[in-house]
Motif scaffolding. Structure first.
Motif, PDB file in Angstrom:
ATOM      1  N   LEU A  95       3.610  -2.738  -9.802  1.00 30.75           N
ATOM      2  CA  LEU A  95       3.403  -1.309  -9.563  1.00 30.75           C
ATOM      3  C   LEU A  95       4.251  -0.418 -10.464  1.00 30.75           C
ATOM      4  O   LEU A  95       3.923   0.751 -10.674  1.00 30.75           O
ATOM      5  CB  LEU A  95       3.719  -0.979  -8.105  1.00 30.75           C
ATOM      6  CG  LEU A  95       2.792  -1.589  -7.043  1.00 30.75           C
ATOM      7  CD1 LEU A  95       3.272  -1.194  -5.648  1.00 30.75           C
ATOM      8  CD2 LEU A  95       1.352  -1.131  -7.254  1.00 30.75           C
ATOM      9  N   LEU A 115       2.520   1.637 -13.216  1.00 31.80           N
ATOM     10  CA  LEU A 115       1.680   2.704 -12.687  1.00 31.80           C
ATOM     11  C   LEU A 115       2.521   3.880 -12.204  1.00 31.80           C
ATOM     12  O   LEU A 115       2.124   5.040 -12.349  1.00 31.80           O
ATOM     13  CB  LEU A 115       0.829   2.169 -11.530  1.00 31.80           C
ATOM     14  CG  LEU A 115      -0.260   1.158 -11.898  1.00 31.80           C
ATOM     15  CD1 LEU A 115      -0.939   0.645 -10.634  1.00 31.80           C
ATOM     16  CD2 LEU A 115      -1.282   1.784 -12.828  1.00 31.80           C
ATOM     17  N   ARG A 116       3.675   3.593 -11.638  1.00 27.93           N
ATOM     18  CA  ARG A 116       4.532   4.651 -11.106  1.00 27.93           C
ATOM     19  C   ARG A 116       5.298   5.389 -12.189  1.00 27.93           C
ATOM     20  O   ARG A 116       5.563   6.586 -12.061  1.00 27.93           O
ATOM     21  CB  ARG A 116       5.518   4.054 -10.097  1.00 27.93           C
ATOM     22  CG  ARG A 116       4.871   3.661  -8.779  1.00 27.93           C
ATOM     23  CD  ARG A 116       5.836   2.956  -7.856  1.00 27.93           C
ATOM     24  NE  ARG A 116       7.075   3.680  -7.666  1.00 27.93           N
ATOM     25  CZ  ARG A 116       7.636   3.919  -6.473  1.00 27.93           C
ATOM     26  NH1 ARG A 116       7.041   3.496  -5.381  1.00 27.93           N
ATOM     27  NH2 ARG A 116       8.782   4.561  -6.380  1.00 27.93           N
ATOM     28  N   LEU A 140      -0.459   8.187 -12.396  1.00 26.94           N
ATOM     29  CA  LEU A 140      -0.821   8.746 -11.094  1.00 26.94           C
ATOM     30  C   LEU A 140      -0.224  10.126 -10.855  1.00 26.94           C
ATOM     31  O   LEU A 140      -0.298  10.640  -9.734  1.00 26.94           O
ATOM     32  CB  LEU A 140      -0.361   7.795  -9.983  1.00 26.94           C
ATOM     33  CG  LEU A 140      -0.970   6.385 -10.019  1.00 26.94           C
ATOM     34  CD1 LEU A 140      -0.357   5.517  -8.924  1.00 26.94           C
ATOM     35  CD2 LEU A 140      -2.481   6.449  -9.862  1.00 26.94           C
ATOM     36  N   VAL A 153      -9.303   7.366  -6.338  1.00 24.44           N
ATOM     37  CA  VAL A 153      -8.032   6.736  -6.690  1.00 24.44           C
ATOM     38  C   VAL A 153      -7.330   6.189  -5.452  1.00 24.44           C
ATOM     39  O   VAL A 153      -6.783   5.075  -5.483  1.00 24.44           O
ATOM     40  CB  VAL A 153      -7.124   7.728  -7.440  1.00 24.44           C
ATOM     41  CG1 VAL A 153      -5.728   7.130  -7.638  1.00 24.44           C
ATOM     42  CG2 VAL A 153      -7.740   8.092  -8.787  1.00 24.44           C
ATOM     43  N   ALA A 209       2.309   1.776  -3.331  1.00 23.55           N
ATOM     44  CA  ALA A 209       1.288   2.063  -4.342  1.00 23.55           C
ATOM     45  C   ALA A 209       0.802   3.509  -4.292  1.00 23.55           C
ATOM     46  O   ALA A 209       0.462   4.084  -5.328  1.00 23.55           O
ATOM     47  CB  ALA A 209       0.100   1.106  -4.159  1.00 23.55           C
ATOM     48  N   ILE A 210       0.778   4.111  -3.108  1.00 29.24           N
ATOM     49  CA  ILE A 210       0.224   5.463  -2.986  1.00 29.24           C
ATOM     50  C   ILE A 210       1.295   6.543  -3.000  1.00 29.24           C
ATOM     51  O   ILE A 210       0.979   7.731  -2.851  1.00 29.24           O
ATOM     52  CB  ILE A 210      -0.627   5.600  -1.707  1.00 29.24           C
ATOM     53  CG1 ILE A 210       0.250   5.507  -0.453  1.00 29.24           C
ATOM     54  CG2 ILE A 210      -1.731   4.549  -1.672  1.00 29.24           C
ATOM     55  CD1 ILE A 210      -0.508   5.779   0.838  1.00 29.24           C
ATOM     56  N   GLN A 249      -5.565  13.732  -8.483  1.00 32.17           N
ATOM     57  CA  GLN A 249      -6.341  12.556  -8.849  1.00 32.17           C
ATOM     58  C   GLN A 249      -7.737  12.627  -8.234  1.00 32.17           C
ATOM     59  O   GLN A 249      -7.938  13.274  -7.202  1.00 32.17           O
ATOM     60  CB  GLN A 249      -5.632  11.282  -8.362  1.00 32.17           C
ATOM     61  CG  GLN A 249      -4.259  11.062  -8.943  1.00 32.17           C
ATOM     62  CD  GLN A 249      -4.287  10.770 -10.423  1.00 32.17           C
ATOM     63  OE1 GLN A 249      -5.183  10.079 -10.915  1.00 32.17           O
ATOM     64  NE2 GLN A 249      -3.310  11.290 -11.170  1.00 32.17           N
ATOM     65  N   VAL A 301       0.839  -1.203   0.000  1.00 31.72           N
ATOM     66  CA  VAL A 301       0.000   0.000   0.000  1.00 31.72           C
ATOM     67  C   VAL A 301       0.873   1.252   0.000  1.00 31.72           C
ATOM     68  O   VAL A 301       0.629   2.196  -0.764  1.00 31.72           O
ATOM     69  CB  VAL A 301      -0.945   0.003   1.219  1.00 31.72           C
ATOM     70  CG1 VAL A 301      -1.681   1.343   1.317  1.00 31.72           C
ATOM     71  CG2 VAL A 301      -1.951  -1.134   1.136  1.00 31.72           C
ATOM     72  N   MET A 308      -6.353   2.353  -5.025  1.00 30.62           N
ATOM     73  CA  MET A 308      -4.980   1.844  -4.921  1.00 30.62           C
ATOM     74  C   MET A 308      -4.819   0.939  -3.704  1.00 30.62           C
ATOM     75  O   MET A 308      -4.046  -0.025  -3.741  1.00 30.62           O
ATOM     76  CB  MET A 308      -3.995   3.010  -4.853  1.00 30.62           C
ATOM     77  CG  MET A 308      -3.908   3.819  -6.145  1.00 30.62           C
ATOM     78  SD  MET A 308      -3.487   2.828  -7.598  1.00 30.62           S
ATOM     79  CE  MET A 308      -1.818   2.318  -7.179  1.00 30.62           C
ATOM     80  N   LEU A 363      -6.346  -2.329  -4.740  1.00 29.95           N
ATOM     81  CA  LEU A 363      -5.429  -2.965  -5.684  1.00 29.95           C
ATOM     82  C   LEU A 363      -4.232  -3.578  -4.942  1.00 29.95           C
ATOM     83  O   LEU A 363      -3.791  -4.687  -5.272  1.00 29.95           O
ATOM     84  CB  LEU A 363      -4.936  -1.943  -6.704  1.00 29.95           C
ATOM     85  CG  LEU A 363      -3.868  -2.439  -7.706  1.00 29.95           C
ATOM     86  CD1 LEU A 363      -4.422  -3.567  -8.564  1.00 29.95           C
ATOM     87  CD2 LEU A 363      -3.354  -1.292  -8.571  1.00 29.95           C
ATOM     88  N   SER A 364      -3.730  -2.890  -3.945  1.00 32.81           N
ATOM     89  CA  SER A 364      -2.581  -3.385  -3.186  1.00 32.81           C
ATOM     90  C   SER A 364      -2.920  -4.685  -2.462  1.00 32.81           C
ATOM     91  O   SER A 364      -2.121  -5.630  -2.450  1.00 32.81           O
ATOM     92  CB  SER A 364      -2.129  -2.327  -2.176  1.00 32.81           C
ATOM     93  OG  SER A 364      -1.726  -1.146  -2.834  1.00 32.81           O
TER      94      SER A 364
END
Length: 365
Positions: free
Chosen positions: A293, A296-297, A302, A310, A34-35, A306, A31, A314, A317-318
């Protein structure tokens, strides 16, 4: 005699508490990764990020320390250092080097600079080797804290071979080992349900207070660059904390993390759950989630402000990534990379301390 033999040959029973803790901690790590792209634009994302990073890496390191061997290493332990840490590091560092080259970067094979999450393998190698020496000392935890704080004053201790993080996070590895020596988890597992929930109420209160303090002071925490202290990967002077008292901030963050580790373990289910078996696959999650990931990064998806959905998206998704990468089919597919046996690398006969080979009895004449 038979009962003794049976006890020796039976595999050690896994404790659900620790597998539960492993999986939740590694999922929080996913997580956090991902964020990361969201924290620059959204205070709510940055609040969650700081909240997670206040304890999730220390927890993961402490769990590793809990199961570390502190006695003189035998042949099996040295064998596992190679197959569990060194060889996977070389494999995945090579993969990341090739991936960056394919995507248009330069082909630079540099094993002294760990790619993304691979720093943990280098740190784990050093921690395991150093622990038997540390525990010979009278106060290993206090000494490791002094090492961590002192390392932050030395700008030449940087990311080369992940040395800055290795020394910075060393106290949490020793703290995990100390938890086992103190038998706190054994006491916890035997505690009555009524007392359990009293302690858990206190743990929930601590986490709630932490989140509230972060949320109410998020701009100040941005300005103070608290995130840099939570990563343990730079000298204080690198991010403009050159004063003598900078080590006091690391100490405060560290002491808070010690309390959060204990509180985290109190909140972990003691019995088997639907994710208990997934806790045995944390290294698969750790090494493979970055490949999921990475697009996406790096593709700009992202970047910038956003929509509100989102961040929770995320998080979901994580969790899904963590579940999928824990599945047996994934573990079977990637076992040669994550858990290479490398039997071809090892000699079939042991060697004496002088270097001479010890032949099996049947081969002697």
């Amino acid at each position: 005699m038979n009962s003794v033999g049976t006890a020796i040959t039976q595999p050690r029973r896994r404790v659900p508490l620790w597998d539960n803790a492993r999986w939740i901690a590694i999922t929080l790590m996913v997580v956090g990764h991902a964020i990361l792209k969201l924290i620059g634009e959204a205070d709510v994302a940055y609040t969650l990020y700081l909240f997670i990073y206040a304890f999730h890496v220390p927890v993961f390191v402490a769990v590793s320390g809990y199961f570390a061997k502190s006695g003189p290493p035998d042949a099996r332990q040295m064998h596992r250092l190679l197959t569990d840490i060194i060889i996977p590091y070389v494999i995945f560092e090579t993969i990341w080097t090739g991936l960056r080259w394919i995507l248009g970067g330069k082909l630079v094979l540099d094993y002294s600079t760990a790619s993304w999450t691979l720093w943990f393998l280098l740190a784990l190698l050093v921690w395991r080797i150093a622990l038997p020496y540390l525990v010979l000392l009278r106060y290993p935890l206090l000494i490791s804290i002094a090492i961590s704080i002192g390392a932050g004053y030395l700008p030449n201790i940087d990311g080369t071979f992940a040395l800055s993080r290795t020394l910075g996070l060393l106290p949490f590895f020793v703290f995990g080992w100390k938890l086992r020596q103190w038998l706190l988890t054994d006491t916890w597992l035997e505690l009555r349900a009524g007392l359990i929930w009293r302690w858990r109420a206190g743990a929930i209160g601590l986490f709630a207070l932490l989140y509230l303090v972060i949320a109410l002071n998020i701009q100040a925490l941005r300005d103070l660059q608290v995130r840099r202290f939570l990563l343990y990967d730079e000298a204080y002077g690198v991010f403009d904390y050159s004063s003598w008292w900078a080590g006091g901030i690391r100490l405060a963050v560290m002491l808070l993390a010690f309390a959060l580790i204990v509180a985290f373990l109190m909140l972990i289910p003691r019995r088997s759950t639907w994710f208990t078996d997934l806790g045995a696959a944390t290294m698969y999650i750790y090494l493979l989630h970055t490949f999921v990931l990475y697009p996406l990064r790096e593709m700009g998806v992202l970047d910038g402000p956003q929509p509100a959905w989102v961040l929770p998206g995320m998080i979901v998704l994580s969790v899904a990534i963590s579940i999928v990468l824990s599945l047996p089919v994934v573990r079977r597919a990637f076992r040669p990379l994550v858990e290479p046996r490398a039997r071809w690398l090892f000699r079939s006969s042991a060697a004496t301390p002088t270097g001479t080979i010890v032949l099996p009895q049947r081969d002697r004449k």
